[in-house]
Design a protein around this motif. Structure first.
Motif, PDB file in Angstrom:
ATOM      1  N   LYS A 147     -16.849  11.962  -0.253  1.00 36.30           N
ATOM      2  CA  LYS A 147     -17.541  10.961   0.552  1.00 36.30           C
ATOM      3  C   LYS A 147     -16.634  10.403   1.649  1.00 36.30           C
ATOM      4  O   LYS A 147     -17.055  10.212   2.788  1.00 36.30           O
ATOM      5  N   ARG A 148     -15.361  10.156   1.329  1.00 38.49           N
ATOM      6  CA  ARG A 148     -14.490   9.535   2.347  1.00 38.49           C
ATOM      7  C   ARG A 148     -14.046  10.551   3.404  1.00 38.49           C
ATOM      8  O   ARG A 148     -13.623  10.162   4.486  1.00 38.49           O
ATOM      9  N   ASN A 149     -14.056  11.851   3.025  1.00 32.81           N
ATOM     10  CA  ASN A 149     -13.856  12.911   4.011  1.00 32.81           C
ATOM     11  C   ASN A 149     -12.544  12.798   4.788  1.00 32.81           C
ATOM     12  O   ASN A 149     -12.533  12.914   6.016  1.00 32.81           O
ATOM     13  N   ALA A 206       0.850  -1.201   0.000  1.00 29.72           N
ATOM     14  CA  ALA A 206       0.000   0.000   0.000  1.00 29.72           C
ATOM     15  C   ALA A 206       0.880   1.243   0.000  1.00 29.72           C
ATOM     16  O   ALA A 206       2.045   1.200   0.416  1.00 29.72           O
ATOM     17  N   GLU A 207       0.295   2.330  -0.462  1.00 36.48           N
ATOM     18  CA  GLU A 207       1.029   3.608  -0.483  1.00 36.48           C
ATOM     19  C   GLU A 207       1.414   3.980   0.959  1.00 36.48           C
ATOM     20  O   GLU A 207       0.599   3.834   1.871  1.00 36.48           O
ATOM     21  N   PRO A 208       2.634   4.496   1.139  1.00 37.53           N
ATOM     22  CA  PRO A 208       3.066   4.808   2.522  1.00 37.53           C
ATOM     23  C   PRO A 208       2.467   6.098   3.080  1.00 37.53           C
ATOM     24  O   PRO A 208       3.159   6.905   3.673  1.00 37.53           O
ATOM     25  N   MET A 258       1.624  20.045   3.316  1.00 40.70           N
ATOM     26  CA  MET A 258       1.672  20.266   1.865  1.00 40.70           C
ATOM     27  C   MET A 258       0.363  20.881   1.364  1.00 40.70           C
ATOM     28  O   MET A 258       0.370  21.806   0.571  1.00 40.70           O
ATOM     29  N   TYR A 259      -0.762  20.379   1.869  1.00 46.02           N
ATOM     30  CA  TYR A 259      -2.054  20.930   1.435  1.00 46.02           C
ATOM     31  C   TYR A 259      -2.266  22.344   1.992  1.00 46.02           C
ATOM     32  O   TYR A 259      -2.842  23.194   1.326  1.00 46.02           O
ATOM     33  N   GLN A 260      -1.766  22.585   3.243  1.00 50.06           N
ATOM     34  CA  GLN A 260      -1.978  23.905   3.856  1.00 50.06           C
ATOM     35  C   GLN A 260      -1.169  24.994   3.161  1.00 50.06           C
ATOM     36  O   GLN A 260      -1.632  26.101   2.957  1.00 50.06           O
ATOM     37  N   GLU A 309      -7.075  15.727   5.720  1.00 48.88           N
ATOM     38  CA  GLU A 309      -6.094  16.527   4.965  1.00 48.88           C
ATOM     39  C   GLU A 309      -6.656  17.007   3.628  1.00 48.88           C
ATOM     40  O   GLU A 309      -6.177  17.984   3.060  1.00 48.88           O
ATOM     41  N   GLU A 310      -7.670  16.278   3.107  1.00 48.85           N
ATOM     42  CA  GLU A 310      -8.160  16.581   1.757  1.00 48.85           C
ATOM     43  C   GLU A 310      -9.362  17.530   1.745  1.00 48.85           C
ATOM     44  O   GLU A 310      -9.961  17.737   0.683  1.00 48.85           O
ATOM     45  N   ARG A 311      -9.688  18.118   2.899  1.00 47.58           N
ATOM     46  CA  ARG A 311     -10.914  18.937   2.935  1.00 47.58           C
ATOM     47  C   ARG A 311     -10.807  20.177   2.051  1.00 47.58           C
ATOM     48  O   ARG A 311     -11.821  20.740   1.650  1.00 47.58           O
ATOM     49  N   GLU A 324       0.971   0.262  -4.776  1.00 46.99           N
ATOM     50  CA  GLU A 324       0.059   1.394  -4.940  1.00 46.99           C
ATOM     51  C   GLU A 324       0.912   2.618  -5.248  1.00 46.99           C
ATOM     52  O   GLU A 324       1.703   3.051  -4.422  1.00 46.99           O
ATOM     53  N   ARG A 325       0.775   3.120  -6.447  1.00 46.33           N
ATOM     54  CA  ARG A 325       1.604   4.219  -6.966  1.00 46.33           C
ATOM     55  C   ARG A 325       3.079   3.841  -7.027  1.00 46.33           C
ATOM     56  O   ARG A 325       3.466   2.727  -6.683  1.00 46.33           O
ATOM     57  N   SER A 326       3.881   4.801  -7.434  1.00 48.07           N
ATOM     58  CA  SER A 326       5.295   4.521  -7.694  1.00 48.07           C
ATOM     59  C   SER A 326       6.063   5.837  -7.704  1.00 48.07           C
ATOM     60  O   SER A 326       5.467   6.918  -7.635  1.00 48.07           O
ATOM     61  N   PHE A 328       7.743  17.684   1.169  1.00 46.35           N
ATOM     62  CA  PHE A 328       6.829  16.555   1.001  1.00 46.35           C
ATOM     63  C   PHE A 328       7.288  15.642  -0.137  1.00 46.35           C
ATOM     64  O   PHE A 328       7.379  14.414   0.023  1.00 46.35           O
ATOM     65  N   GLN A 329       7.603  16.215  -1.278  1.00 45.17           N
ATOM     66  CA  GLN A 329       7.995  15.383  -2.425  1.00 45.17           C
ATOM     67  C   GLN A 329       9.308  14.647  -2.174  1.00 45.17           C
ATOM     68  O   GLN A 329       9.484  13.522  -2.645  1.00 45.17           O
ATOM     69  N   SER A 330      10.203  15.262  -1.416  1.00 47.58           N
ATOM     70  CA  SER A 330      11.461  14.568  -1.078  1.00 47.58           C
ATOM     71  C   SER A 330      11.152  13.322  -0.259  1.00 47.58           C
ATOM     72  O   SER A 330      11.734  12.263  -0.465  1.00 47.58           O
TER      73      SER A 330
HETATM   74  N1  LIG Z   1       3.487  12.624  -4.886  1.00 49.71           N
HETATM   75  C1  LIG Z   1       2.440  13.210  -4.346  1.00 49.71           C
HETATM   76  N2  LIG Z   1       2.408  14.535  -4.226  1.00 49.71           N
HETATM   77  C2  LIG Z   1       1.366  15.171  -3.663  1.00 49.71           C
HETATM   78  N3  LIG Z   1       0.318  14.573  -3.127  1.00 49.71           N
HETATM   79  C3  LIG Z   1       0.319  13.251  -3.211  1.00 49.71           C
HETATM   80  C4  LIG Z   1       1.343  12.510  -3.840  1.00 49.71           C
HETATM   81  N4  LIG Z   1       1.005  11.228  -3.799  1.00 49.71           N
HETATM   82  C5  LIG Z   1      -0.179  11.192  -3.176  1.00 49.71           C
HETATM   83  N5  LIG Z   1      -0.571  12.407  -2.811  1.00 49.71           N
HETATM   84  C6  LIG Z   1      -1.735  12.777  -2.011  1.00 49.71           C
HETATM   85  O1  LIG Z   1      -1.916  11.722  -1.104  1.00 49.71           O
HETATM   86  C7  LIG Z   1      -3.299  11.443  -0.965  1.00 49.71           C
HETATM   87  C8  LIG Z   1      -3.535  10.013  -1.397  1.00 49.71           C
HETATM   88  O2  LIG Z   1      -3.716   9.990  -2.801  1.00 49.71           O
HETATM   89  P1  LIG Z   1      -3.603   8.719  -3.712  1.00 49.71           P
HETATM   90  O3  LIG Z   1      -4.241   9.006  -5.011  1.00 49.71           O
HETATM   91  O4  LIG Z   1      -2.181   8.295  -3.817  1.00 49.71           O
HETATM   92  O5  LIG Z   1      -4.370   7.610  -2.901  1.00 49.71           O
HETATM   93  P2  LIG Z   1      -5.933   7.481  -2.608  1.00 49.71           P
HETATM   94  O6  LIG Z   1      -6.691   8.620  -3.147  1.00 49.71           O
HETATM   95  O7  LIG Z   1      -6.035   7.200  -1.141  1.00 49.71           O
HETATM   96  O8  LIG Z   1      -6.220   6.205  -3.409  1.00 49.71           O
HETATM   97  P3  LIG Z   1      -7.601   5.601  -3.857  1.00 49.71           P
HETATM   98  O9  LIG Z   1      -8.706   6.512  -3.437  1.00 49.71           O
HETATM   99  O10 LIG Z   1      -7.447   5.478  -5.323  1.00 49.71           O
HETATM  100  O11 LIG Z   1      -7.666   4.277  -3.160  1.00 49.71           O
HETATM  101  C9  LIG Z   1      -4.030  12.449  -1.807  1.00 49.71           C
HETATM  102  O12 LIG Z   1      -4.449  13.504  -0.969  1.00 49.71           O
HETATM  103  C10 LIG Z   1      -2.995  12.900  -2.814  1.00 49.71           C
HETATM  104  O13 LIG Z   1      -3.209  14.195  -3.267  1.00 49.71           O
END
Ligand SMILES: Nc1ncnc2c1ncn2[C@@H]1O[C@H](COP(=O)(O)OP(=O)(O)OP(=O)(O)O)[C@@H](O)[C@H]1O
Length: 241
Positions: free
Chosen positions: A170-172, A55-57, A73-75, A175-177, A108-110, A84-86
Motif C-alpha cells: 500500500k505505501r509503495n 526515527a530510523e536513519p 542492497m535490494y537490487q 526501493e521496496e517494489r 526506531e530499531r537498533s 549497506f550493513q556497515s
Molecule cells: N539492517 C537492515 N538490513 C536490511 N534492510 C534493512 C535493515 N533495516 C531496515 N531495512 C530496510 O529498510 C526499510 C525500512 O524498514 P523498517 O522495518 O526498518 O522500517 P519501516 O518498514 O519503514 O517501518 P514501519 O513500516 O514499521 O513504520 C525496509 O525496506 C527494510 O527492509
C-alpha cells in the motif's frame, strides 16, 4: 535550604553545566517487521516532552553522499549487503550515542535488529560472505559492549506477515517494489524467534509485545495500555531473554 533542596539544586546545576546529558536516558527500541507500524507508534510519543523520538536513519541510507544504498542492497544483495550493513551499523551506533535532553529515548530499531534480523536473514540466504559476516560481527560485538548501546526495554510491534506485506504494498516505497512475501514471512519468523519465542540470540532488555495487526483507528488504545511501562512509570521486571 534543607538538604533535599540543596541536593536538587546541585543536581540541576550539574545537569545545566553538562548541557543536560548526564546519564544514559531510559532507552527503548521499537522493533517489528518491515511495515509493522513503527513510524505510527513513534508519532504517538512525539508529543511527549519527556521523550526524545529518534526515527530510523533511512534517509541517510537512501542518500550516502548521493548513493542510494538501500536501493543498491535490494537490487543486488550479494554485491551490496556488506556495504549497506556497515552503513546501517554506523548510523545506528550514532543514534544510540546521540545525546538527548529528555530522560526517555525512543529509537526506531537498533543495532540489535540490524544484526539479529537483517544480517541473520542475509546469512541464512547465503547472501553475505563469511569473511564479511566476521567483520560485521567483530564491530557489532565491540560496539554493543559500550554503555551507550544498552537497551532498557524493547517494544515489539507484532504483526502477521500478511498484514505487514499488505501495508508495504500500500505505501509503495520505490526501493521496496521487489520485496516478495517470502522475504517478509522469513523476517517475521526471525523477529518471532528473537523477541517472542526467545530462542534466537540473547538480549538483556525486557520485551513488551503489542498487537500491531490492529487497524490505525484503534491502535492508540493498544499504545495506551503499555504507555506507563514505555514511559518508565511502571518498570518491567528485567529478565534475560
Ligand atoms: N539492517 C537492515 N538490513 C536490511 N534492510 C534493512 C535493515 N533495516 C531496515 N531495512 C530496510 O529498510 C526499510 C525500512 O524498514 P523498517 O522495518 O526498518 O522500517 P519501516 O518498514 O519503514 O517501518 P514501519 O513500516 O514499521 O513504520 C525496509 O525496506 C527494510 O527492509
Amino acid at each position: 535550604m534543607n538538604t533535599v533542596k540543596k541536593i536538587i539544586s546541585k543536581m540541576a546545576q550539574t545537569v545545566a553545566s553538562s548541557g543536560g546529558d548526564l546519564a544514559r536516558p531510559f532507552t527503548v527500541a521499537v522493533e517489528g517487521n518491515v511495515g509493522s507500524g513503527k513510524t505510527t507508534f513513534l508519532q504517538h510519543f512525539n508529543k511527549n516532552q519527556n521523550v526524545a523520538v529518534l526515527a530510523e536513519p533511512i534517509d541517510m541510507w537512501r542518500n550516502c553522499s548521493s548513493y542510494n544504498l538501500l536501493e543498491l542492497m535490494y537490487q543486488d544483495p550479494k554485491k551490496w549487503s556488506f556495504t549497506f550493513q556497515s552503513y546501517v551499523q554506523l548510523t545506528m551506533l550514532r543514534q544510540h550515542q546521540r545525546k538527548t535532553r529528555q530522560p526517555i529515548k525512543l529509537m526506531e530499531r537498533s543495532l540489535y535488529s540490524a544484526r539479529y534480523c537483517f544480517v541473520e536473514k542475509l546469512c541464512r540466504d547465503g547472501l553475505m560472505a563469511k569473511p564479511s559476516m566476521e567483520v560485521i560481527d567483530q564491530w557489532f560485538n565491540y560496539v554493543t559492549k559500550l554503555e551507550d548501546t544498552q537497551l532498557d526495554l524493547i517494544v515489539y510491534l507484532r504483526t502477521s506477515p500478511e498484514v505487514a506485506f499488505e501495508r508495504i504494498l500500500k505505501r509503495n516505497r520505490s526501493e521496496e517494489r521487489t520485496v516478495a512475501f517470502e522475504y517478509i514471512r522469513d523476517l517475521h519468523d526471525i523477529h518471532e524467534a528473537w523477541l517472542y519465542n526467545k530462542t534466537l540470540h540473547k538480549c538483556k532488555a525486557p520485551v513488551i509485545v503489542l498487537n500491531a495487526d490492529l487497524d490505525q483507528s484503534v491502535i492508540e488504545e493498544e499504545y495506551m495500555k503499555f504507555e506507563p511501562h514505555i514511559l518508565n512509570k511502571i518498570p518491567l521486571e528485567v529478565k534475560s531473554l
